[in-house]
Design a protein around this motif. Structure first.
Motif, mmCIF file in Angstrom:
data_model
loop_
_atom_site.group_PDB
_atom_site.id
_atom_site.type_symbol
_atom_site.label_atom_id
_atom_site.label_comp_id
_atom_site.label_asym_id
_atom_site.label_seq_id
_atom_site.Cartn_x
_atom_site.Cartn_y
_atom_site.Cartn_z
ATOM 1 N N HIS A 95 0.862 -1.179 0.000
ATOM 2 C CA HIS A 95 0.000 0.000 0.000
ATOM 3 C C HIS A 95 0.901 1.233 0.000
ATOM 4 O O HIS A 95 2.006 1.207 0.553
ATOM 5 C CB HIS A 95 -0.904 0.027 1.233
ATOM 6 C CG HIS A 95 -2.046 -0.936 1.161
ATOM 7 N ND1 HIS A 95 -1.887 -2.293 1.292
ATOM 8 C CD2 HIS A 95 -3.380 -0.723 0.970
ATOM 9 C CE1 HIS A 95 -3.064 -2.890 1.188
ATOM 10 N NE2 HIS A 95 -3.982 -1.966 0.999
ATOM 11 N N GLN A 130 -8.561 4.935 -3.917
ATOM 12 C CA GLN A 130 -8.742 3.798 -3.030
ATOM 13 C C GLN A 130 -7.519 2.895 -3.079
ATOM 14 O O GLN A 130 -6.602 3.105 -3.874
ATOM 15 C CB GLN A 130 -9.993 3.016 -3.421
ATOM 16 C CG GLN A 130 -10.012 2.558 -4.872
ATOM 17 C CD GLN A 130 -11.350 1.949 -5.273
ATOM 18 O OE1 GLN A 130 -12.102 1.478 -4.431
ATOM 19 N NE2 GLN A 130 -11.647 1.963 -6.558
ATOM 20 N N ALA A 131 -7.516 1.878 -2.217
ATOM 21 C CA ALA A 131 -6.380 0.971 -2.090
ATOM 22 C C ALA A 131 -5.954 0.442 -3.463
ATOM 23 O O ALA A 131 -6.800 0.172 -4.317
ATOM 24 C CB ALA A 131 -6.746 -0.193 -1.175
ATOM 25 N N THR A 134 -3.698 5.016 -0.135
ATOM 26 C CA THR A 134 -4.383 5.183 1.144
ATOM 27 C C THR A 134 -4.019 6.530 1.744
ATOM 28 O O THR A 134 -2.856 6.920 1.742
ATOM 29 C CB THR A 134 -3.972 4.062 2.127
ATOM 30 O OG1 THR A 134 -4.201 2.797 1.517
ATOM 31 C CG2 THR A 134 -4.756 4.154 3.413
#
Length: 309
Positions: A95, A130-131, A134
């Motif tokens: 991420h 979105q992921a 983040t």
């Protein structure tokens, strides 16, 4: 100058800048300028699909494994390219946690942080980011920031503090609050010499009775070094670490020159929450005192987290 601050979380990962260009190029680079784009294809794909052109972000790459931040997986992923990188992305997906905005159609580094943060939140909201992209949590409420300290059990190192009116600076200018705890470990070796130890290498026994290396200390004070010199005994016979080599630290190939000692002296140290997958301390421990009142058998076992704050 205003001294109002905003707290944001400090992750256990790699600091990185992510840029999406008008010609659909994407660049993910480290703080030292190393191009990491090919090693993280899922971040590149997310940037292409979600970020507007001419956007520059500052943030941190993280990998989660078993509900804990796994810093060593990031290191393993940096060596992967092509098919290997794609496989690693499936096995250890990353991420990109964004905590600042540096470009939004134009250079915004001169804006105060409060304005940059508002623009960053609008970027996530307006474009539905979105992921694996983040948004890092951020607050001006001290009570909320204190609540985040509970997240250190997952490897988050603690909150950082920025002044709301400061411009962006490439070199980190905000203050970091690292959560530390005190605990004990067994001294298995020293750097320097037995007469003048500079630092100690620390271990803990596992459930099978083997002394496992858990981490090293920062430089000892002269007082602590002198006290240790009177207590340490050179290794005799077979030492559990005989033939082992020890790195000088993360990101370096330099090997420490160490002197093995009888594992019979206990030291109390302060450690932060950063661990590798086996439970070793990723950052050097801060020596507190030699615990002549604590027996080796009373030291927590390897892999146990019996520290108290």
């Amino acid at each position: 100058m205003s001294h109002e601050t905003r707290r944001s979380l400090e992750k256990g990962g790699y600091r990185a800048q992510l840029a999406a260009y008008a010609d659909r190029r994407v660049l993910l680079r480290s703080r030292q300028g190393t191009d990491m784009t090919a090693s993280f294809p899922e971040i590149r794909a997310a940037a292409l699909a979600q970020l507007p052109a001419d956007t520059g972000l500052d943030g941190e790459l993280v990998v989660w494994e078993q509900d804990h931040l796994a810093f060593e997986r990031l290191q393993q992923r940096l060596a992967r390219r092509g098919a290997g990188a794609a496989q690693a992305a499936r096995q250890w997906p990353a991420h990109y946690v964004v905590f600042d905005l540096v470009h939004a159609g134009a250079d915004v580094t001169g804006w105060p942080y409060k304005r940059r943060r508002a623009a960053l939140e609008a970027l996530f909201a307006d474009h539905g980011l979105q992921a694996p992209l983040t948004l890092c949590p951020s607050t001006t409420d001290p009570a909320v920031a204190r609540g985040w300290l509970e997240w250190t059990t997952a490897g988050v190192e603690g909150p950082c503090f920025k002044q709301l009116d400061e411009p962006y600076r490439p070199v980190r200018s905000w203050r970091k609050y690292k959560v530390r705890a005190t605990t004990e470990a067994v001294i298995g070796a020293v750097t320097g010499s037995l007469a003048t130890p500079w630092a100690v290498l620390l271990g803990r026994y596992d459930t099978a009775g083997r002394l496992q290396y858990v981490g090293r200390s920062t430089t000892l004070s002269q007082t602590t070094g002198r006290a240790l010199a009177d207590l340490l005994t050179p290794s005799t016979g077979t030492h559990p670490w005989e033939g082992w080599t020890f790195s000088a630290g993360w990101g370096t190939q330099r090997t420490l020159e160490v002197h093995l000692v009888q594992p019979e002296v206990v030291m109390e140290v302060a450690v932060d929450v950063a661990r590798d997958s086996s439970g070793r301390w990723r950052h050097p421990a801060r020596p507190h005192r030699v615990r002549t009142d604590v027996d080796v058998a009373q030291v927590p076992l390897f892999g146990e987290d019996a520290a108290t704050s």
